[in-house]
Design a protein around this motif. Structure first.
Motif, PDB file in Angstrom:
ATOM      1  N   SER A 100       0.822  -1.222   0.000  1.00  0.00           N
ATOM      2  CA  SER A 100       0.000   0.000   0.000  1.00  0.00           C
ATOM      3  C   SER A 100       0.853   1.269   0.000  1.00  0.00           C
ATOM      4  O   SER A 100       0.323   2.358   0.184  1.00  0.00           O
ATOM      5  N   THR A 101       2.161   1.136  -0.206  1.00  0.00           N
ATOM      6  CA  THR A 101       3.059   2.291  -0.121  1.00  0.00           C
ATOM      7  C   THR A 101       3.676   2.605  -1.475  1.00  0.00           C
ATOM      8  O   THR A 101       4.208   1.725  -2.150  1.00  0.00           O
ATOM      9  N   ARG A 102       3.603   3.873  -1.850  1.00  0.00           N
ATOM     10  CA  ARG A 102       4.204   4.331  -3.095  1.00  0.00           C
ATOM     11  C   ARG A 102       5.604   4.891  -2.842  1.00  0.00           C
ATOM     12  O   ARG A 102       5.896   5.403  -1.768  1.00  0.00           O
ATOM     13  N   LEU A 103       6.420   4.818  -3.866  1.00  0.00           N
ATOM     14  CA  LEU A 103       7.733   5.461  -3.855  1.00  0.00           C
ATOM     15  C   LEU A 103       7.913   6.145  -5.202  1.00  0.00           C
ATOM     16  O   LEU A 103       7.792   5.508  -6.250  1.00  0.00           O
ATOM     17  N   ARG A 104       8.168   7.443  -5.163  1.00  0.00           N
ATOM     18  CA  ARG A 104       8.470   8.181  -6.386  1.00  0.00           C
ATOM     19  C   ARG A 104       9.917   8.647  -6.322  1.00  0.00           C
ATOM     20  O   ARG A 104      10.334   9.262  -5.340  1.00  0.00           O
ATOM     21  N   ASP A 120      10.435  10.127  -2.588  1.00  0.00           N
ATOM     22  CA  ASP A 120       9.192  10.568  -1.956  1.00  0.00           C
ATOM     23  C   ASP A 120       8.392   9.319  -1.595  1.00  0.00           C
ATOM     24  O   ASP A 120       7.835   8.655  -2.462  1.00  0.00           O
ATOM     25  N   PHE A 121       8.353   8.991  -0.298  1.00  0.00           N
ATOM     26  CA  PHE A 121       7.664   7.794   0.163  1.00  0.00           C
ATOM     27  C   PHE A 121       6.222   8.109   0.512  1.00  0.00           C
ATOM     28  O   PHE A 121       5.936   9.117   1.169  1.00  0.00           O
ATOM     29  N   GLY A 122       5.318   7.209   0.115  1.00  0.00           N
ATOM     30  CA  GLY A 122       3.924   7.339   0.495  1.00  0.00           C
ATOM     31  C   GLY A 122       3.285   8.580  -0.079  1.00  0.00           C
ATOM     32  O   GLY A 122       3.688   9.113  -1.114  1.00  0.00           O
ATOM     33  N   ASP A 123       2.256   9.060   0.604  1.00  0.00           N
ATOM     34  CA  ASP A 123       1.548  10.270   0.191  1.00  0.00           C
ATOM     35  C   ASP A 123       2.216  11.471   0.855  1.00  0.00           C
ATOM     36  O   ASP A 123       1.643  12.132   1.710  1.00  0.00           O
ATOM     37  N   GLY A 124       3.465  11.717   0.460  1.00  0.00           N
ATOM     38  CA  GLY A 124       4.240  12.784   1.099  1.00  0.00           C
ATOM     39  C   GLY A 124       4.650  12.425   2.508  1.00  0.00           C
ATOM     40  O   GLY A 124       4.880  13.305   3.334  1.00  0.00           O
ATOM     41  N   ASP A 125       4.760  11.099   2.814  1.00  0.00           N
ATOM     42  CA  ASP A 125       5.099  10.671   4.176  1.00  0.00           C
ATOM     43  C   ASP A 125       6.486  11.155   4.597  1.00  0.00           C
ATOM     44  O   ASP A 125       6.677  11.657   5.695  1.00  0.00           O
ATOM     45  N   TYR A 126       7.457  10.933   3.713  1.00  0.00           N
ATOM     46  CA  TYR A 126       8.840  11.285   4.053  1.00  0.00           C
ATOM     47  C   TYR A 126       9.610  11.458   2.758  1.00  0.00           C
ATOM     48  O   TYR A 126       9.426  10.692   1.811  1.00  0.00           O
TER      49      TYR A 126
END
Length: 202
Positions: A100-104, A120-126
């Motif tokens: 469920s985690t995105r990485l850009r 950029d991890f998650g929805d602007g998580d870190y």
């Protein structure tokens, strides 16, 4: 239009033009919260939730989901995820999903014109920025301005990687003891509020 506004516009256009994200198989183990960065010579291992990234030749006991090679004056940064290998010219981004985690991963112009990678991890998580070039210590406080929105810089210092949390009044470097990981958690970002004037009397 100012340089910062123009850069933001170009960046948003580039991100919008990217292909569909690459989906990686989710891990079988429970997903841990938060993450860590461990320096390893000129590279580093980055863990976030069930992601494992190896930067610039860092070796892990298990296979990394993503292998990153920072760029140079002659070569753009590179990304490898399984059998997929991508070159990332400046302003190009590539997105991956695991569970469920995105990485850009975005290539940006860094100091001295050399490329830098923004993770950029998650929805602007870190957000972690990895400049390819060494940055002088006196310029550390300027990194938060150079890379707005980044939470941590992974820098080259004396031939090895160190971690510098951004957005702090005092630039404190971590990772000079190679075995000590820098631990971080999801950042709760405040949404920008529009200011409106109230009319009428109470």
């Amino acid at each position: 239009m100012g340089k910062v506004a123009l850069a933001a516009l170009v960046w948003s256009i580039c991100l919008a033009a990217q292909a569909a994200p690459l989906r990686l198989p989710a891990g079988k183990e429970p997903v841990a919260q938060g993450g860590s960065v461990t320096a390893a010579a000129q590279g580093a291992l980055i863990r976030y939730r069930d992601w494992l990234l190896a930067v610039d030749g860092a070796q892990a006991d298990e296979m990394a989901d993503v292998v990153l090679i920072s760029g140079s004056a002659r070569q753009a940064p590179r990304l490898q995820a399984g059998k997929l290998a991508r070159t990332l010219p400046v302003w190009e981004a590539f997105e991956l999903i695991k569970g469920s985690t995105r990485l850009r991963v975005t290539a940006l112009p860094g100091p001295d014109g050399l490329p830098a990678l923004l993770l950029d991890f998650g929805d602007g998580d870190y957000r972690i920025v990895i400049p390819a070039a060494r940055i002088e210590r006196h310029a550390y406080p300027l990194l938060a301005q150079r890379f707005p929105g980044a939470d941590l810089a992974l820098l080259l210092q004396d031939g090895r990687r160190v971690m510098l949390p951004l957005g702090k009044s005092r630039a404190q470097v971590f990772g000079e003891e190679q075995a000590a990981p820098y631990r971080f958690a999801k950042v709760k970002r405040q949404a920008k509020k529009s200011h409106s004037r109230r009319s009428g009397s109470g």
